[in-house]
Enzyme design. Sequence first.
Site, PDB file in Angstrom:
ATOM      1  N   LYS A   1       0.859  -1.190   0.000  1.00 16.07           N
ATOM      2  CA  LYS A   1       0.000   0.000   0.000  1.00 16.07           C
ATOM      3  C   LYS A   1       0.887   1.228   0.000  1.00 16.07           C
ATOM      4  O   LYS A   1       2.012   1.188   0.520  1.00 16.07           O
ATOM      5  CB  LYS A   1      -0.893   0.020   1.250  1.00 16.07           C
TER       6      LYS A   1
HETATM    7  N1  GLU Z   1      -7.030  -0.007  -3.295  1.00 13.33           N
HETATM    8  C1  GLU Z   1      -7.795  -1.174  -3.637  1.00 13.33           C
HETATM    9  C2  GLU Z   1      -7.870  -2.128  -2.459  1.00 13.33           C
HETATM   10  O1  GLU Z   1      -7.773  -1.733  -1.340  1.00 13.33           O
HETATM   11  C3  GLU Z   1      -7.329  -1.812  -4.939  1.00 13.33           C
HETATM   12  C4  GLU Z   1      -5.924  -2.289  -4.970  1.00 13.33           C
HETATM   13  C5  GLU Z   1      -5.445  -2.736  -6.330  1.00 13.33           C
HETATM   14  O2  GLU Z   1      -6.239  -2.743  -7.267  1.00 13.33           O
HETATM   15  O3  GLU Z   1      -4.262  -3.073  -6.448  1.00 13.33           O
HETATM   16  O4  GLU Z   1      -8.111  -3.294  -2.616  1.00 13.33           O
END
Ligand code: GLU
Length: 424
Positions: free
Chosen positions: A113
Site C-alpha cells: 500500500k
Molecule cells: N485499493 C484497492 C484495495 O484496497 C485496490 C488495490 C489494487 O487494485 O491493487 O483493494
Amino acid sequence: MSKVIVSSLYDSDVFRMACRQFDKAADAINLSEALRDRTKYPRRCLAVSLPIKRRDGSITVFEGYRVQHNLSTGPSKGGIRFHQNVTLGEVAALAMWMSWKTSLVGLPYGGAKGGVICDPNQLTDAELEHLSRRYMQEMVNFVGPHVDVPAPDVGTNEKIMAWMMDTYSNHVGHVESAVVTGKPIALGGSQGRREATGAGVAYLAKKYLEDLKVPMGKTTVAVQGFGNVGSETALALSRYGARIIAISDYTGGIYNPKGIDINKALNYVRYQKTLRDFDGGEAISNEALLELKCTVLAPCALERVITDKNAGRLKCRLIAEGANGPTTNAADRVIEERGDIEIIPDVLCNSGGVIVSYFEWLQNLSNYYWTRDEVMEKLFGMLDRAKDSVEAQKRKFKFSRRLAALTLGIQRVADAKQSRGLFP
Ligand code: GLU
C-alpha cells in the site's frame, strides 16, 4: 523460537488492529512460531519527501510512503491513498490486508500500500499532477510490473494513475503500462476496473442476501462513503432492485426512506464534488447513517467506523465491507455476541477491485484486451469461488466469516514462505 522486536515504526491503532487480527488467525490455524513473525510483519517500506511548487509560487513538502508487506508469491499489489490523515502505520495495516486479500482470492501477488499525507480537495489540478509525478519518481526503483504494482485507493483515481504510468515510462524509456493498474482505458486500463470494487461489493451482497432468503425488492441499503467504491456499490445495488435509503460523504449524508436516485446523486457529485446540499432527501450525519434500520449497511470509506460504541446499536441484517478495516476488533466481538448480523469481511467483500487490477495487469503484459462482458464474467466467477471457499472454511472450523477469510489468506502466504525456505 523467533522473537521479533516490534519496531515503533508502524505503531498505531489501525496497525495494532491488523496485528491482533493476524494473531487470532495464526492461533486458530496453529501457525508455527518459526513462520509467524515472518508472515506478519511488512517486508520493507520507503518514506519520501515530496517538494511541490504551489500555485502562489511557494513550496510545500509533502510526505509519502510505500509499504511492501509480502512478495513471496509475486509482485506486491495495492493502492495509493491521498488523504490528510494518512500515517505510515495505517499504510502498513492496509498493506497487510492486501496480502491476505490477494492470497484469499488466489491472485499471484503479495500485498502493498502507498499513501501521501495531503488533502487532494485542497490541491489544484496542476499541484495534484506534480505531487503524483513526484511520488512516482521517488518510487521508480521500488516499484515495477514484476516488483510492486500500485493502483488507486481513497483520494486517487485514473487520472493520477495515468500521470504515474507516464512518469515511470519516461524513466525507463519505453511504455510500461503494467506498472500501475486502474489507468484510463486509453492507456491500457481495463474495461470494468473503475466500477469493479463496487460491482463486487454489490454482487457479493446479492449472493449473501440470496442465502439469507431476503428478496432484492425488499432490500434497503445504507452506504457510508460516496467515493468510487460507495457510489458504484449504491448504483449496482439499485440496479439489482434494492432501495438505497441513505448515502454519505465527508460533508454529511442524505436519508430518504422512499429511495435515493443514485444516478441523480452521481451527476450532482460530478459537478458539485460533494453531496453537500444534495436535495434527494433529508440531512443525516455519518454516525446516524451507520445506525439506520436497513437490510444492508455498506461502510465504503475509511477504517474503524464500526466500533464497540455503535456496534450494539446497529439495525442492519448484513454488513458489506467496501472499505478496508471498517470494523474494529471490539465491534466484531459485539456483533458476534449479538448473532443477528452477517458480515462480508473486507478482504472478501472489496476484492473485486484488485481482481480486475489483476486482469488489467494481465492484459497489459500480453497486450491483448478483453471486453467488458469477459471482465465481469471472470470477476463474478472469482468472487463466487472465493465466497465458496470462505463458507467452507467457516463451516469446517466453526469460525466467524472474518476469521475464515483471514485464515485462508494467511495460511496461503505462510505456506508459500515455508515452501520457499529462508534465504541464508
Ligand atoms: N485499493 C484497492 C484495495 O484496497 C485496490 C488495490 C489494487 O487494485 O491493487 O483493494
